[in-house]
Design a protein around this motif. Structure first.
Motif, PDB file in Angstrom:
ATOM      1  N   LEU A  72       3.192   6.242  -5.669  1.00 25.21           N
ATOM      2  CA  LEU A  72       2.965   6.186  -7.347  1.00 25.21           C
ATOM      3  C   LEU A  72       1.586   6.754  -7.334  1.00 25.21           C
ATOM      4  O   LEU A  72       0.970   6.766  -8.579  1.00 25.21           O
ATOM      5  N   SER A  73       0.835   7.340  -6.324  1.00 29.80           N
ATOM      6  CA  SER A  73      -0.308   8.226  -6.672  1.00 29.80           C
ATOM      7  C   SER A  73      -1.593   7.083  -7.025  1.00 29.80           C
ATOM      8  O   SER A  73      -2.472   7.785  -7.599  1.00 29.80           O
ATOM      9  N   GLN A  74      -1.340   5.677  -6.599  1.00 30.94           N
ATOM     10  CA  GLN A  74      -2.429   4.746  -6.787  1.00 30.94           C
ATOM     11  C   GLN A  74      -3.433   4.693  -5.780  1.00 30.94           C
ATOM     12  O   GLN A  74      -3.188   3.712  -5.032  1.00 30.94           O
ATOM     13  N   TRP A  75      -4.037   5.670  -5.400  1.00 34.34           N
ATOM     14  CA  TRP A  75      -5.030   5.976  -4.232  1.00 34.34           C
ATOM     15  C   TRP A  75      -5.792   4.676  -3.878  1.00 34.34           C
ATOM     16  O   TRP A  75      -5.925   4.038  -2.868  1.00 34.34           O
ATOM     17  N   GLY A  84       0.731  -1.110  -0.095  1.00 36.29           N
ATOM     18  CA  GLY A  84      -0.074   0.062   0.036  1.00 36.29           C
ATOM     19  C   GLY A  84       0.793   1.297   0.129  1.00 36.29           C
ATOM     20  O   GLY A  84       0.539   2.151  -0.704  1.00 36.29           O
ATOM     21  N   ALA A  85       1.852   1.257   0.870  1.00 33.82           N
ATOM     22  CA  ALA A  85       2.959   2.366   0.767  1.00 33.82           C
ATOM     23  C   ALA A  85       3.394   2.879  -0.470  1.00 33.82           C
ATOM     24  O   ALA A  85       3.576   3.558  -0.986  1.00 33.82           O
ATOM     25  N   GLN A  86       3.862   1.473  -1.137  1.00 37.06           N
ATOM     26  CA  GLN A  86       4.567   1.839  -2.597  1.00 37.06           C
ATOM     27  C   GLN A  86       3.610   2.140  -3.722  1.00 37.06           C
ATOM     28  O   GLN A  86       3.781   3.233  -4.322  1.00 37.06           O
ATOM     29  N   VAL A 111      -3.602   8.366   3.013  1.00 36.05           N
ATOM     30  CA  VAL A 111      -4.351   8.306   1.675  1.00 36.05           C
ATOM     31  C   VAL A 111      -5.482   9.279   1.361  1.00 36.05           C
ATOM     32  O   VAL A 111      -5.465   9.816   0.293  1.00 36.05           O
ATOM     33  N   ASN A 112      -6.437   9.184   2.433  1.00 33.92           N
ATOM     34  CA  ASN A 112      -7.579   9.830   2.193  1.00 33.92           C
ATOM     35  C   ASN A 112      -7.079  11.456   2.297  1.00 33.92           C
ATOM     36  O   ASN A 112      -7.974  12.261   1.641  1.00 33.92           O
ATOM     37  N   ARG A 113      -6.217  11.838   2.953  1.00 36.59           N
ATOM     38  CA  ARG A 113      -5.613  13.213   2.999  1.00 36.59           C
ATOM     39  C   ARG A 113      -4.941  13.440   1.352  1.00 36.59           C
ATOM     40  O   ARG A 113      -5.407  14.542   1.000  1.00 36.59           O
ATOM     41  N   SER A 114      -4.457  12.736   0.921  1.00 38.13           N
ATOM     42  CA  SER A 114      -3.830  12.784  -0.469  1.00 38.13           C
ATOM     43  C   SER A 114      -4.933  13.048  -1.332  1.00 38.13           C
ATOM     44  O   SER A 114      -4.872  13.629  -2.534  1.00 38.13           O
TER      45      SER A 114
END
Length: 298
Positions: free
Chosen positions: A142-145, A136-138, A178-181
């Protein structure tokens, strides 16, 4: 004979334990062996990245291990040692990080040269959850939310199933980021606040400090500099109490950034200068260069 269990003990790395030379807490176990005997030592935990050191009765090191397989996200520890002489064997149980706290299980068995780690089913599930969280971090990088959230949610189910509250808190933190992004700030705060409650319940102060810092990030995204700085200050106080100077410097850096963004350049400069002093003390050249650049731009 091979297969005989010499020690099978559960314990916890917690405040009040003896301090190792690097400042981390440790527990010490002893067994008695015979010259030429081979011991297989497995150290597992659902809470922390373990570190294992094996010495003889005179303090001579016989073996050590951090991770069974770092590439596979297996952060349990395993060592096979053959005793050069009979007598006492001392086993040091600690974490890879100075701040590591939590439960663990230590097993020592008489073995032969083909011995393998004896991990519990829960410990193997923890490895899979780690793999998913790191995946998930990777994906996040890569912006793969959507994919990151799917990996995180799968990890969360496993951590909860094996009652790894540390893993649960780490995953909730990451789901929050992730939600913040994605701009889902309310959801991000909710996940981070769930994580914060867990860290305080299990008294994991290092993870609490990291969670407080993540809450600051979300508040910055909301433009609430007052709340962000308040949470940063709480995080900073914990890192100072834990004597984690690297995280202290990084948090000071973040405080400087927040003050710079809101136009309080004097406060920003003070934070950057404090961070610079620590980076230099730690011989962190990259941190030093970054702090100097920020000071020059302030």
């Amino acid at each position: 004979p091979p297969g005989d269990t010499l020690l099978d003990s559960a314990g916890r790395r917690e405040e009040g334990d003896t301090t190792w030379e690097d400042g981390s807490l440790y527990d010490l176990y002893t067994v008695t062996g015979q010259a030429g005997q081979t011991l297989a030592i497995t150290l597992e935990s659902l809470d922390l990245n373990t570190f294992l050191i094996v010495n003889d009765g005179q303090g001579n090191e016989l073996g050590r291990n951090d991770d069974i397989d770092t590439a596979a996200s297996n952060y349990h520890s395993f060592a096979v040692v053959t005793l050069p002489q009979g007598g006492e064997v001392r086993i040091v149980v600690k974490g890879f990080k100075v701040s590591a706290r939590g439960r663990y299980r230590l097993r020592v068995q008489s073995a032969d040269g083909t011995a393998q780690p004896q991990l519990s089913e829960a410990a193997l599930m923890w490895v899979e959850a780690n793999r998913l969280l790191e995946q998930g971090a990777q994906q996040f990088g890569l912006s793969q939310w959507r994919e990151a959230l799917q990996s995180d949610e799968q990890a969360l189910v496993i951590y909860r199933d094996i009652k790894s509250r540390t893993g649960e808190a780490r995953t909730l933190n990451h789901i929050g980021l992730v939600n913040r992004s994605q701009g889902n700030y309310s959801a991000a705060l909710g996940y981070c606040e769930q994580a914060l409650a867990i860290t305080r319940d299990i008294k994991d102060r290092a993870l609490e400090a990291l969670t407080l810092r993540n809450i600051s990030f979300v508040n910055l995204s909301l433009g609430d500099y007052g709340a962000a700085l308040d949470y940063y200050d709480q995080s900073l106080a914990i890192f100072r109490d834990l004597k984690d100077r690297a995280e202290e410097a990084l948090t000071l850096d973040f405080i400087g950034n927040a003050n710079w963004e809101r136009g309080d350049y004097r406060a920003a400069l003070g934070s950057y200068e404090q961070a610079l002093a620590i980076y230099r003390d730690l011989k962190d050249r990259a941190g030093e260069a970054s702090a100097l650049r920020k000071i020059g731009n302030t």
